[in-house]
Design a protein around this motif. Structure first.
Motif, PDB file in Angstrom:
ATOM      1  N   ASN A 136     -11.552  26.903  70.241  1.00 49.41           N
ATOM      2  CA  ASN A 136     -10.856  25.641  69.933  1.00 49.41           C
ATOM      3  C   ASN A 136     -10.535  24.834  71.195  1.00 49.41           C
ATOM      4  O   ASN A 136      -9.513  24.150  71.277  1.00 49.41           O
ATOM      5  N   ASP A 151     -12.779  19.565  65.558  1.00 54.74           N
ATOM      6  CA  ASP A 151     -11.639  20.011  64.765  1.00 54.74           C
ATOM      7  C   ASP A 151     -11.976  21.186  63.841  1.00 54.74           C
ATOM      8  O   ASP A 151     -11.086  21.700  63.146  1.00 54.74           O
ATOM      9  N   GLN A 152     -13.227  21.618  63.836  1.00 57.96           N
ATOM     10  CA  GLN A 152     -13.611  22.754  62.997  1.00 57.96           C
ATOM     11  C   GLN A 152     -13.059  24.049  63.591  1.00 57.96           C
ATOM     12  O   GLN A 152     -13.000  24.223  64.800  1.00 57.96           O
ATOM     13  N   LYS A 153     -12.667  24.953  62.739  1.00 55.94           N
ATOM     14  CA  LYS A 153     -12.140  26.246  63.170  1.00 55.94           C
ATOM     15  C   LYS A 153     -13.130  27.324  62.734  1.00 55.94           C
ATOM     16  O   LYS A 153     -13.121  27.772  61.581  1.00 55.94           O
TER      17      LYS A 153
END
Length: 272
Positions: A136, A151-153
């Protein structure tokens, strides 16, 4: 004349006496310094470290050092430890993980490919982008594509770079977020029971020999720890949604080098 000879002889004797006295003093100083250095070395004990795998203590000079960790022998350096971390990997823990369902051990390995930015894996910086993404820390300003995914986890247990370097993000005991919506032979939520391995590359380029070598070494340790594990590509468990590892991943080569039983490869050995 005789008087001058006596004066010169006296001066010479005085010079020799003075020089000898000075040398004696220097010799004494050197001896004292040498003894002090020796005493200092004796007084300073060798730094001791602890083997990451078996926890035995040993002199630092005798240990295998890797990624800030220490191992007492090559065997322990190559092992998967009780916490689910493998010694010869670089550890870069990802926050994108959670515990597996109770009493559920992994019995599936899913092989992926990844390149950040897409197709840019030949750039030496690409590997670090992947590490940043799984931690992240990806900078959206680094590339236009990064704005879409910053913003992807997501995470995977392992990454094998083009040079064959192994990076681990999640302990094998825990669940990484790599498979997404998926189903393996009727079992959904593959993240719950799988281990994800990312190969740096894309679907249009063959993988490197160094990557197969590291993959073989890793699979050997995974099979030792989880004897019932089977193998698939991401496209096998998410057909129509995913295409990795792609047609350039050589399943026949993988099976031959890992000596995995064909029964452990339910989708066959045809590249897809």
């Amino acid at each position: 004349m005789f008087k001058w000879l006596l004066l010169i002889a006296g001066a010479s004797l005085f010079y020799l006496w003075f020089k000898g006295k000075k040398q004696t003093k220097l010799d004494q100083q050197n001896t004292t310094k040498a003894n002090a250095d020796k005493a200092s070395k004796v007084a300073e004990p060798e730094v001791m470290v602890q083997c990451q795998y078996c926890k035995v203590h040993l002199p630092k000079s005798d240990a295998i050092t890797h990624d800030g960790r220490f191992y007492c022998c090559q065997e322990h350096f190559n092992e998967l430890d009780e916490q689910g971390w493998i010694g010869f990997a670089n550890w870069r823990a990802s926050p994108n993980q959670d515990v597996r369902p109770e009493n559920l051990q992994p019995d599936l390995v899913v092989i992926h490919h990844i390149s950040l930015p897409p197709g840019d894996f030949r750039n030496q910086r690409s590997s670090q982008h992947i590490v940043d993404f799984f931690q992240n820390k990806l900078d959206p300003k680094g590339h236009p594509y990064f704005v879409e995914i910053a913003d992807q986890k997501v995470s995977s247990h392992f990454l094998i770079t083009r040079s064959g370097e192994l990076v681990q993000f999640v302990a094998t005991h825990n669940k990484a977020w790599h498979a997404g919506i998926s189903s393996f032979l009727g079992r959904e939520k593959c993240n719950d029971f799988s281990i994800g391995i990312e190969l740096e590359g894309d679907g249009d380029t063959p993988f490197e020999e160094a990557q197969y070598q590291t993959l073989t070494k890793l699979v050997e340790k995974l099979v030792e720890a989880y004897p019932n594990v089977q193998f698939s590509g991401h496209s096998d468990i998410a057909p129509g949604r995913k295409t990795d590892p792609g047609i350039y991943f050589d399943w026949k080569k993988f099976q031959k080098e890992t000596v995995v039983s064909p029964e452990k490869l339910p989708f066959g050995l045809i590249s897809r």
